[in-house]
Design an enzyme around this catalytic site. Sequence first.
Site, PDB file in Angstrom:
ATOM      1  N   GLU B 200      82.789 -40.811 110.082  1.00 16.24           N
ATOM      2  CA  GLU B 200      82.388 -41.626 111.228  1.00 16.24           C
ATOM      3  C   GLU B 200      82.318 -43.103 110.855  1.00 16.24           C
ATOM      4  OE1 GLU B 200      81.131 -38.427 110.693  1.00 16.24           O
ATOM      5  OE2 GLU B 200      82.597 -38.052 112.260  1.00 16.24           O
ATOM      6  N   ASN B 284      87.507 -34.766 110.090  1.00 11.87           N
ATOM      7  CA  ASN B 284      88.135 -35.435 111.233  1.00 11.87           C
ATOM      8  C   ASN B 284      88.809 -36.753 110.849  1.00 11.87           C
ATOM      9  OD1 ASN B 284      85.218 -36.252 110.941  1.00 11.87           O
ATOM     10  ND2 ASN B 284      85.929 -37.861 112.296  1.00 11.87           N
ATOM     11  N   ASP B 326      86.641 -34.731 117.173  1.00 10.76           N
ATOM     12  CA  ASP B 326      85.823 -34.724 115.950  1.00 10.76           C
ATOM     13  C   ASP B 326      85.694 -33.315 115.386  1.00 10.76           C
ATOM     14  OD1 ASP B 326      84.084 -35.513 113.856  1.00 10.76           O
ATOM     15  OD2 ASP B 326      82.343 -34.947 115.048  1.00 10.76           O
TER      16      ASP B 326
END
Lengths: 186, 607
Positions: B200, B284, B326
């Site tokens: 992220e 991801n 994700d």
Amino acid sequence: MSSRCHDCVGVALALGLAVAMAALTASCEREERDTKAPPESQISVSSVALSPLQPGEASAPPGGSHRSIEENAFNLAQGKQLYTWFNCSGCHAHGGGDIGPALMDDQWLYGSEIENVYATIVQGRPNGMPSFRNRIPDQQVWQIAAYVRSMSGLTPATASPSRSDEMQNKPAEQSMPRQEPKDTHP
Amino acid sequence: MRGKPVWSIGLIAMLMVGAGVAKAQVTVTAPASAAPADDGNWVMPAKNYASTRYSELDQINSQNVSGLRVEFTFSTGLVRGHEAAPLVADGTMYIVTPFPNYVFALDLTKPGAPVKWKYEPKPVSAAQGVACCDFVNRGAALADGRLFFNTLDNRTIALDAASGAELWKTSLGDINKGETMTMAPLVVKGKVLVGNSGGEFGVRGWLTALDAASGKIAWRAWHTGPDSDVLIGPDYQPFYDKEKGKDLGVATWPPNQWEIGGGTAWGWISYDPDVNLIYYGTANPGPWNPEQRPGDNKWTGGIFARNPDTGQARWFYQVVPHDLYDHDGINELILLDMPVGAPGDAPGNRQTRKVLVRPERNGYVYVIDRTSGEVLSADPFAYINSTAGVDLKTGDIHYVDAKQPVMGQVVRDICPTAPGAKDWNPSAFSPRTGLIYIPHMNVCMDWESQEANYIAGTPYVGANVRMFAGPGGNRGELSAWDPVKRAKAWSIKEDLPLWSGALATAGDVVFYGTMEGWFKAVDARSGAELWRFKAGSGIIGQPITYRGPDGRQYVAVLSGVGGWAGAVVAGDLDTRDPTAAKGFAGAVPDLKERTNKGGMLYVFALP
């Protein structure tokens, strides 16, 4: 009865006009754009106290003198946009918090005054808040700080953002009930 | 969702219990080389290289488990999410905590298991600011008298298991790029395998092998970039054409986007000594907003098979090309040898294949030939509306157009959600029942893509997400999956999302915990609840079992709510904003009323 009523209408009209004028004036000011950044000398982050505890004789609590920034709707609207653009939302979501703490509640780890928020953004904080010193122009830091206070309803409703551009998540800042700050350090 | 009586939560849905349960499953086994005979210890979170999380201990069984009681407890003194598995070897229990990653050794030979030693790595506090989903740690690994673990600030550390003395520490990443480390290492042939977290934050993912004796880096395989960085060479023989081509880790990205493209490795690694391959998944791609990274985004969202000696890739299968949601591909990979055939095939027509079974974030149980990378089956174990099956010929997943994120639009009711039908919390497999016990979720989401700005060391996501319970309203489920029948044998619906691991034992008992703090034992064959205990905080850890120095069987689990699912409690988040905790707040607005923070070890035994 009827004459009194005429008077009433007259007074009401006059009052209404006055209110409208005042609102107009206020709404003009609320949109006013100050293109000049506050001079750097206006605040030195070292003057911001992180603790309300002051040994010896108590002096006036620090901060609060930059509140005029948050009385301006343009500043808050800019702050709201910058809050997303500088990825503040990545850690604090839309006020509910994530990696970083919630910003829409009444708990302020490092102080609730706009100077405290400014200092937190510029200096960073040891438990994960990055230091954005020299990363964000000074004026924009103030706008973000002002917006952060609007998330818990601390800014004047006349200036707070009334809508969001993104997915509806919670009432807009203007409709947020004021959360009386508790400068706690759990 | 709120105010349900506690006893109605554990509704048992007996879906497909057939008369054949007992006899059909003896044909599914974990390879003996990867799941050797049980010595009563528990030296790696997955129990063994096959990742079965199955113990041959049977003192505690379905007949007597109702008499289980607390033997001792231990407070970690920390309030963040406790996702780790305790480890046990030769009379000592080892616990690694969430940040600041203390390691405790408890002396099991003494009453009350006093602390034998404590090690404090003192990671930098600022690392907390780049940990996407609470400051968790998923455990340590024991090998050759050494304990290996990772710190949030990217150090792998080796300790002498007997004394707690530090043997070496190696710094592997940089928090200023958004890197952290949260996974449990796996030790294979004298190498400590570790990967980074930070999908992220626009980090570039890798898996690194360290020499167990010295801590020196033996090899590092990147998960984006040119083949030379990814360690793709002459050994590489993927099954599907879509995985073939030169430098796909560059070519399947917009220019230079691969440099901040994610593909971290923060989950589980399995190892098959017979074919000398390790298996693990890549997370991801970044940012979440898929429109900012047109292309397949290799080598994210897939499964690698590599030679542990050299790191060279043998095969790769991209589970989710150009990931839309994700859906990290880091979940556990259970190594099994089992008969495989088309549904309805007579048993005699089935061949025993070496497979790995992966309950995936996207809601399918994948059965993959672990020697070749061929997908043999992919069946839904949860409610899915964002994809419509997997083409076994090409390996492609069919994305549903109406559920694809579009910038500036709110795409509603995408199932499963970003953390998936199932996140990191691992399943268990029992060779006695042939069933895989999958702790998972039933959560959906609304998703609005936004343009993400890359600022190193800050989140690189580009999506507003809010989650909510899926169809039926139960947010969690424990499913007993029959990999041969390719169907659920039974399942237990849980009100709250399941974020704990599962444990299966030869006593035909399955253990797992709920985010409310219930630690439960259920019958491995029927799913009937046999026992439950209310821990002080929600359970998101991995239960284990071991034989104590006194010869008795114990069951241990860490309680301490947190992680992505429990971030609203661990981080004191404000659930009036459903996008808090990357949208998880929307799914668990009641969690703060249902449990509280606090890390505590619970160890149970029969009187």
